[in-house]
Design an enzyme around this catalytic site. Structure first.
Site, mmCIF file in Angstrom:
data_model
loop_
_atom_site.group_PDB
_atom_site.id
_atom_site.type_symbol
_atom_site.label_atom_id
_atom_site.label_comp_id
_atom_site.label_asym_id
_atom_site.label_seq_id
_atom_site.Cartn_x
_atom_site.Cartn_y
_atom_site.Cartn_z
ATOM 1 C CG LEU A 1 -1.946 -1.088 1.380
ATOM 2 C CD1 LEU A 1 -2.661 -0.985 2.718
ATOM 3 C CD2 LEU A 1 -2.959 -1.043 0.237
ATOM 4 C CG ASP A 2 -0.279 5.018 -1.878
ATOM 5 O OD1 ASP A 2 -0.667 5.511 -0.806
ATOM 6 O OD2 ASP A 2 -0.963 5.058 -2.930
ATOM 7 C CB ILE A 3 3.445 6.824 2.075
ATOM 8 C CG1 ILE A 3 3.755 7.336 3.489
ATOM 9 C CG2 ILE A 3 3.144 7.965 1.105
ATOM 10 C CD1 ILE A 3 5.034 8.149 3.576
#
Length: 292
Positions: free
Chosen positions: A115-117
């Site tokens: 998952l991105d930040i």
């Protein structure tokens, strides 16, 4: 009459190493390509197969190979907060999703997808590299479901376009399902289902329609739903039934899980320690930072 000789079972090197807790199959393939793995003293190459009798070393250190039937599958659900990175180490010292996971001896947690930040929610980790590889591979068509808060006026044609498919810079992308989940204006929520895990794919699909995603949270991966057992920044080990359900999606055979009372008590202690650290960090931050 010929003599029947039992053939020694061999498997792909990267598969055996992933199963032995050395990392994902892709990580092992990179090590093989860089010449950092040897088999019986000779540099390994992609395509090599090994048996349990072979001597395999990484960076000169001999690895204890684990037979398939001897490996219990462990899977944990982690509720990722926004602001954490899906990497083992960050040069800038930012918090990563691995910081709060329970410690393992002789194994390592392998992330099932990323998952991105700025995305929160469900992340799965396992000690079984083969299970992780299959759950991530596009050919398995494993559903990922996200809760999305969208800014903009969402029209039926926008939804129709995203379900039929939109050509992005890295190929065709689409949702298999889009359902409105309430709210209005800049606080309209949708649930979307996608079958791949390409970088920022959910956000890019909405952006292709001139709409902006202001919040994104993964709520399901395959048969596993994010639930209240794990609050933001916490993890929970999946039950044997949940692990079997995930395994069934991939076509892998089921295995028994070692779940002794001693192991369960250790897991509970690790979770309490993680929660305590989380609370200390929360209250030790400056008030200005806490109110951001």
């Amino acid at each position: 009459m010929g003599i029947c000789v039992n053939e020694v079972k061999t498997e792909k090197l990267q598969k055996v190493l992933a199963r032995s807790g050395m990392g994902s199959r892709r990580e092992m393939e990179r090590l093989i390509e860089s010449g950092e793995i040897t088999i019986n003293g000779k540099t390994a190459t992609l395509g090599d197969r090994v048996s349990m009798q072979d001597m395999v070393a990484i960076h000169g250190r001999q690895i204890k190979l684990t037979a398939e039937e001897d490996v219990p599958r462990r899977v944990i659900m982690y509720n990722k907060p926004e602001g954490e990175l899906c990497t083992r180490n960050d040069p800038q010292g930012r918090r990563t999703v691995f910081d709060r996971l329970p410690k393992l001896k002789g194994e390592r947690w392998i992330s099932i997808g990323r998952l991105d930040i700025n995305t929160s929610g469900l992340l799965l980790f396992t000690t079984d590299g083969e299970l992780a590889n299959r759950l991530m591979h596009p050919s398995q068509q494993i559903e990922r479901e996200y809760a999305v808060r969208v800014m903009g006026d969402v029209q039926p044609e926008h939804v129709k376009n995203m379900v039929e498919g939109v050509m992005l810079e890295d190929g065709l992308a689409k949702f298999t399902d889009v359902q409105e989940f309430g709210g209005e204006g800049i606080n309209t929520w949708f649930h979307v289902v996608i079958m791949e895990g390409r970088n920022r794919e959910v956000r890019r699909l909405w952006e292709s329609q001139g709409l902006t995603v202001s919040r994104l949270k993964r709520v399901r991966y395959g048969s596993i739903f994010l639930d209240k057992r794990a609050r933001a920044g916490e993890w929970i080990e999946l039950t044997q039934q949940e692990i079997d359900q995930l395994t069934e999606l991939t076509g892998l055979p089921k295995r028994r899980k070692r779940d002794t009372t001693e192991n369960r008590e250790k897991i509970d202690r690790q979770r309490k320690k993680t929660r305590a650290i989380r609370n200390v960090n929360k209250h030790s931050r400056p008030k200005q930072e806490q109110t951001k």
